[in-house]
Design a protein around this motif. Structure first.
Motif, PDB file in Angstrom:
ATOM      1  N   VAL A   1       3.192  10.717  -2.020  1.00  0.00           N
ATOM      2  CA  VAL A   1       3.884  10.972  -0.795  1.00  0.00           C
ATOM      3  C   VAL A   1       5.533  11.199  -1.222  1.00  0.00           C
ATOM      4  O   VAL A   1       5.734  10.474  -2.224  1.00  0.00           O
ATOM      5  CB  VAL A   1       4.043   9.711   0.311  1.00  0.00           C
ATOM      6  CG1 VAL A   1       2.590   9.731   0.821  1.00  0.00           C
ATOM      7  CG2 VAL A   1       4.523   8.557  -0.236  1.00  0.00           C
ATOM      8  N   SER A   2       6.176  12.018  -0.344  1.00  0.00           N
ATOM      9  CA  SER A   2       7.634  12.219  -0.716  1.00  0.00           C
ATOM     10  C   SER A   2       8.583  11.349   0.246  1.00  0.00           C
ATOM     11  O   SER A   2       9.826  11.427   0.198  1.00  0.00           O
ATOM     12  CB  SER A   2       7.887  13.717  -0.780  1.00  0.00           C
ATOM     13  OG  SER A   2       7.674  14.301   0.476  1.00  0.00           O
ATOM     14  N   ALA A   3       7.891  10.911   1.256  1.00  0.00           N
ATOM     15  CA  ALA A   3       8.631  10.208   2.072  1.00  0.00           C
ATOM     16  C   ALA A   3       7.979   9.258   3.124  1.00  0.00           C
ATOM     17  O   ALA A   3       6.547   9.483   3.094  1.00  0.00           O
ATOM     18  CB  ALA A   3       9.522  11.131   3.281  1.00  0.00           C
ATOM     19  N   VAL A   4       8.367   8.137   3.862  1.00  0.00           N
ATOM     20  CA  VAL A   4       7.554   7.141   4.229  1.00  0.00           C
ATOM     21  C   VAL A   4       8.240   7.177   5.892  1.00  0.00           C
ATOM     22  O   VAL A   4       9.665   6.907   5.703  1.00  0.00           O
ATOM     23  CB  VAL A   4       7.411   5.925   3.629  1.00  0.00           C
ATOM     24  CG1 VAL A   4       6.754   5.983   2.374  1.00  0.00           C
ATOM     25  CG2 VAL A   4       8.781   5.225   3.627  1.00  0.00           C
ATOM     26  N   ILE A   5       7.393   7.023   6.732  1.00  0.00           N
ATOM     27  CA  ILE A   5       7.844   6.773   8.034  1.00  0.00           C
ATOM     28  C   ILE A   5       7.342   5.110   8.416  1.00  0.00           C
ATOM     29  O   ILE A   5       6.324   5.199   8.479  1.00  0.00           O
ATOM     30  CB  ILE A   5       7.376   7.818   8.997  1.00  0.00           C
ATOM     31  CG1 ILE A   5       7.932   8.948   8.974  1.00  0.00           C
ATOM     32  CG2 ILE A   5       7.878   7.162  10.506  1.00  0.00           C
ATOM     33  CD1 ILE A   5       7.339   9.969   9.785  1.00  0.00           C
ATOM     34  N   LEU A   6       8.214   4.224   8.657  1.00  0.00           N
ATOM     35  CA  LEU A   6       8.058   3.053   9.075  1.00  0.00           C
ATOM     36  C   LEU A   6       8.104   2.974  10.361  1.00  0.00           C
ATOM     37  O   LEU A   6       9.165   3.032  10.836  1.00  0.00           O
ATOM     38  CB  LEU A   6       8.929   1.827   8.346  1.00  0.00           C
ATOM     39  CG  LEU A   6       8.939   2.298   6.743  1.00  0.00           C
ATOM     40  CD1 LEU A   6       9.949   1.494   5.919  1.00  0.00           C
ATOM     41  CD2 LEU A   6       7.653   2.104   5.925  1.00  0.00           C
ATOM     42  N   SER A   7       6.966   2.392  11.438  1.00  0.00           N
ATOM     43  CA  SER A   7       7.212   2.435  12.740  1.00  0.00           C
ATOM     44  C   SER A   7       6.711   0.965  13.159  1.00  0.00           C
ATOM     45  O   SER A   7       5.722   0.425  12.540  1.00  0.00           O
ATOM     46  CB  SER A   7       5.843   3.138  12.807  1.00  0.00           C
ATOM     47  OG  SER A   7       5.977   3.165  14.411  1.00  0.00           O
ATOM     48  N   GLY A   8       7.804   0.372  13.830  1.00  0.00           N
ATOM     49  CA  GLY A   8       7.634  -0.919  14.456  1.00  0.00           C
ATOM     50  C   GLY A   8       8.766  -1.474  15.006  1.00  0.00           C
ATOM     51  O   GLY A   8       9.829  -1.501  14.261  1.00  0.00           O
TER      52      GLY A   8
ATOM     53  N   ALA B   1       1.018  -1.175  -0.182  1.00  0.00           N
ATOM     54  CA  ALA B   1       0.059   0.188  -0.002  1.00  0.00           C
ATOM     55  C   ALA B   1       0.998   1.098   0.041  1.00  0.00           C
ATOM     56  O   ALA B   1       0.649   2.180  -0.787  1.00  0.00           O
ATOM     57  CB  ALA B   1      -0.961  -0.287   1.067  1.00  0.00           C
ATOM     58  N   VAL B   2       1.992   1.333   0.833  1.00  0.00           N
ATOM     59  CA  VAL B   2       2.679   2.625   0.949  1.00  0.00           C
ATOM     60  C   VAL B   2       3.503   2.503  -0.374  1.00  0.00           C
ATOM     61  O   VAL B   2       3.932   3.668  -0.848  1.00  0.00           O
ATOM     62  CB  VAL B   2       3.641   2.499   2.120  1.00  0.00           C
ATOM     63  CG1 VAL B   2       4.768   1.661   1.933  1.00  0.00           C
ATOM     64  CG2 VAL B   2       4.066   4.196   2.519  1.00  0.00           C
ATOM     65  N   TYR B   3       4.010   1.404  -1.023  1.00  0.00           N
ATOM     66  CA  TYR B   3       4.885   1.578  -2.322  1.00  0.00           C
ATOM     67  C   TYR B   3       3.741   2.124  -3.304  1.00  0.00           C
ATOM     68  O   TYR B   3       4.131   3.048  -4.212  1.00  0.00           O
ATOM     69  CB  TYR B   3       5.312   0.164  -2.620  1.00  0.00           C
ATOM     70  CG  TYR B   3       6.102   0.096  -4.070  1.00  0.00           C
ATOM     71  CD1 TYR B   3       7.498   0.837  -3.998  1.00  0.00           C
ATOM     72  CD2 TYR B   3       5.383  -0.166  -5.137  1.00  0.00           C
ATOM     73  CE1 TYR B   3       8.032   0.894  -5.392  1.00  0.00           C
ATOM     74  CE2 TYR B   3       5.981  -0.384  -6.219  1.00  0.00           C
ATOM     75  CZ  TYR B   3       7.358   0.361  -6.272  1.00  0.00           C
ATOM     76  OH  TYR B   3       8.097   0.323  -7.577  1.00  0.00           O
ATOM     77  N   ASP B   4       2.542   1.904  -3.400  1.00  0.00           N
ATOM     78  CA  ASP B   4       1.802   2.158  -4.468  1.00  0.00           C
ATOM     79  C   ASP B   4       1.603   3.868  -4.087  1.00  0.00           C
ATOM     80  O   ASP B   4       1.812   4.646  -5.075  1.00  0.00           O
ATOM     81  CB  ASP B   4       0.168   1.570  -4.300  1.00  0.00           C
ATOM     82  CG  ASP B   4       0.217   0.368  -4.845  1.00  0.00           C
ATOM     83  OD1 ASP B   4       1.254  -0.314  -5.552  1.00  0.00           O
ATOM     84  OD2 ASP B   4      -0.476  -0.358  -4.525  1.00  0.00           O
TER      85      ASP B   4
END
Length: 195
Positions: free
Chosen positions: A41-48, A31-34
């Motif tokens: 989006v210009s950036a992604v925050i991956l939380s975990g 989903a975030v790759y799409d």
């Protein structure tokens, strides 16, 4: 990233003890790759953090996204959170640093309302627009409903937590964000020095 751009915030999902990602985690990565591929989006925050495995969920997601072609400099990893509430809380210093115009929450459709509620009740939703990107579910109807029903007590518990502490004031926010950012910078510098 440029200040004012949209950022995706991806909630972690189960990783098995051998480091194999769950289907839920794969769905969120897709989903975030799409979102990124479509230029939303210009950036992604991956939380975990490292919950079910010795490897943080965010690190597994990052590896999968880099393999797909998302540039590593557009990925931020939050590696300490152990639940949904911490997914939001521990990602906020990164958002404060980025100053996005919009935060797009990425998770399963039954999970997103709780993430949205936490942003709003803790007082942070006022700072940015909030969007949603539910992952495509391949769950059976039974497991879908089981997951949705399981969210009810979690939603109530997190609501009580947020109401207990109330919205963070602007002065409290600046203190939280400064101390958290300084701690993060210190940790990064230590890793760079040790590495």
């Amino acid at each position: 990233m440029k200040s004012g751009s949209a950022v995706a915030l991806v909630a972690g999902a189960r990783v098995y003890p051998d480091g194999t990602p769950s289907r839920a985690l794969y769905r969120r990565v897709e989903a975030v790759y799409d979102l990124w591929r479509e230029g939303k989006v210009s950036a992604v925050i991956l939380s975990g953090g490292a919950v079910g495995s010795s490897v943080p969920e965010s690190a597994i997601m990052s590896s999968l996204l880099v393999e797909k072609g998302l540039p590593v400099h557009q990925i931020v990893q939050e590696e300490k959170s152990r639940n949904s509430r911490e997914n939001i809380q521990l990602s906020l210093p990164f958002l404060a640093d980025m100053m996005p115009s919009k935060v797009i929450l990425v998770s399963d459709v039954w999970h997103i309302p709780r993430l949205w509620m936490l942003l709003r009740l803790l007082g942070y939703g006022q700072r940015w627009g909030i969007g949603f990107q539910p992952s495509k579910s391949d769950a059976t109807r039974l497991s879908w409903w089981r997951s949705a029903i399981r969210e009810i007590p979690a939603f109530l518990a997190d609501s009580l937590y947020a109401f207990r502490f109330g919205p963070v004031t602007w002065s409290q926010w600046s203190q939280v964000e400064t101390s958290a950012l300084e701690e993060d910078r210190s940790n990064r510098e230590t890793r760079e020095t040790d590495g």
